[in-house]
Scaffold this motif. Sequence first.
Motif, PDB file in Angstrom:
ATOM      1  N   GLU A 145     -38.304  79.757   0.532  1.00 41.34           N
ATOM      2  CA  GLU A 145     -38.916  80.181  -0.763  1.00 41.34           C
ATOM      3  C   GLU A 145     -38.519  81.584  -0.732  1.00 41.34           C
ATOM      4  OE1 GLU A 145     -42.784  80.297  -3.729  1.00 41.34           O
ATOM      5  OE2 GLU A 145     -42.804  79.024  -1.857  1.00 41.34           O
ATOM      6  N   THR A 168     -36.504  71.885  -1.951  1.00 37.30           N
ATOM      7  CA  THR A 168     -37.653  72.154  -2.810  1.00 37.30           C
ATOM      8  C   THR A 168     -38.095  73.632  -2.814  1.00 37.30           C
ATOM      9  OG1 THR A 168     -38.404  69.928  -2.944  1.00 37.30           O
ATOM     10  CG2 THR A 168     -40.163  71.505  -3.510  1.00 37.30           C
ATOM     11  N   GLU A 172     -38.003  76.483  -5.983  1.00 30.54           N
ATOM     12  CA  GLU A 172     -39.040  77.081  -6.236  1.00 30.54           C
ATOM     13  C   GLU A 172     -39.075  78.454  -6.139  1.00 30.54           C
ATOM     14  OE1 GLU A 172     -41.907  75.923  -7.655  1.00 30.54           O
ATOM     15  OE2 GLU A 172     -42.029  73.861  -7.245  1.00 30.54           O
ATOM     16  N   ASN A 197     -40.665  65.272  -7.337  1.00 33.28           N
ATOM     17  CA  ASN A 197     -40.041  66.444  -7.677  1.00 33.28           C
ATOM     18  C   ASN A 197     -39.965  66.245  -9.292  1.00 33.28           C
ATOM     19  OD1 ASN A 197     -40.205  68.017  -5.523  1.00 33.28           O
ATOM     20  ND2 ASN A 197     -38.052  67.635  -5.022  1.00 33.28           N
ATOM     21  N   LEU A 200     -40.752  69.499 -11.156  1.00 31.25           N
ATOM     22  CA  LEU A 200     -39.620  70.528 -10.631  1.00 31.25           C
ATOM     23  C   LEU A 200     -38.432  70.330 -11.323  1.00 31.25           C
ATOM     24  CD1 LEU A 200     -38.935  73.061  -8.649  1.00 31.25           C
ATOM     25  CD2 LEU A 200     -38.188  71.054  -6.950  1.00 31.25           C
TER      26      LEU A 200
END
Length: 384
Positions: A145, A168, A172, A197, A200
């Motif tokens: 991230e 993921t 993000e 997800n 997302l």
Amino acid sequence: MHDTDPIPPDGHADLLADWIRLAEAPGVGCRTAQLLLERFGSPASILRAGRAALAAHVPAGVAAALSAPPSVEIARLVEQTLDWLSQPSHHILTLHDADYPESLRHIPDPPLLLYINGQRERLQQSLVAVVGSRNASTQGRANAENFARALSEAGLCVVSGMALGIDTAAHEGALQGAGSTIAVIGTGIDRVYPARNRALAHRIAEQGCIVSEYSLGTPPVANNFPRRNRIISGITAGVLVIEAAAQSGSLITAQMAAEQGREVFALPGSIHSALAKGCHQLIREGARLVETVDEVLDAMRVSPLVRQAAPPVLEPDSPLLAALGHDPVEPDALLERLDGDAAALAGELLALELAGLIERLPGGRVQRVVRAACSAWCVPREGA
């Protein structure tokens, strides 16, 4: 003669039908289709060429399938695709379209069609992939991230595969910067996988885009996910691997990137971590060992940029955190380092875990989690 414009939502159904028929023809993969396109020029010319002319280049069964009238299933798929294409932010690019990603066009087996949900202009940005393990550690997800956010803030669009774990976390993080993110998926563009997800995926479609080479309705088939990895590497200038086991699918992406002449970066990890084995293997094979985002940006020649120090980490002044270091540790070893009480240690470990400062690993070991970006923030120079 090659088509030069993307298929618009308001017409050219026959053109789209020809591309779909070629892409869906039994026995015709991307390499065979490219060979035929080089010989005949367009899908329409291939489909009109006749069995005898086609049989000079492909097996007789494939030539027969290409020469046959379109099936009911193909006609239905074309109708469904046109309906999907008529909706806002839905696009299809063919291999012959002017804004088909140029770097992808030149890989050995480029997709014939790219189905896109979202801002297709994201494909024209400077792109870097961030990939890694689905079963990532807390630290690995934090690293993904943080790196992705810094890359996006530097203006790069971060590409990943929308899988759980590192993918993921990368999406993000990238959504927090101006560069945004692209998800390359292994199902039809109208499917969301994994289902958790879904939220997302909606955010990516709004702020970036989702890309698939598979026709509408294609379910999650195991073989499709390694194949989509060539698109992840093919559209990017470099691939950063964060946590990968020895047999990880991320290594496939890295291998494809190397074969395509892309930069390959790998984050090192603890020698005790199974999730570091794949990254260490890549480094032994020539991948760049990186510890900061600056190293990735320098290698990708992103400029002009000004480096700014990352915000400091405000952690509790804990002797236990100092004793932990940054490698996985057995609780018994911690007791020896601290010369403390087992019950008190268990209580302090629980408090740190609840605060997100440590994670528990298989076998009872614990490891410190660094929450700050392990990189420098990069922003454009004023006036650039």
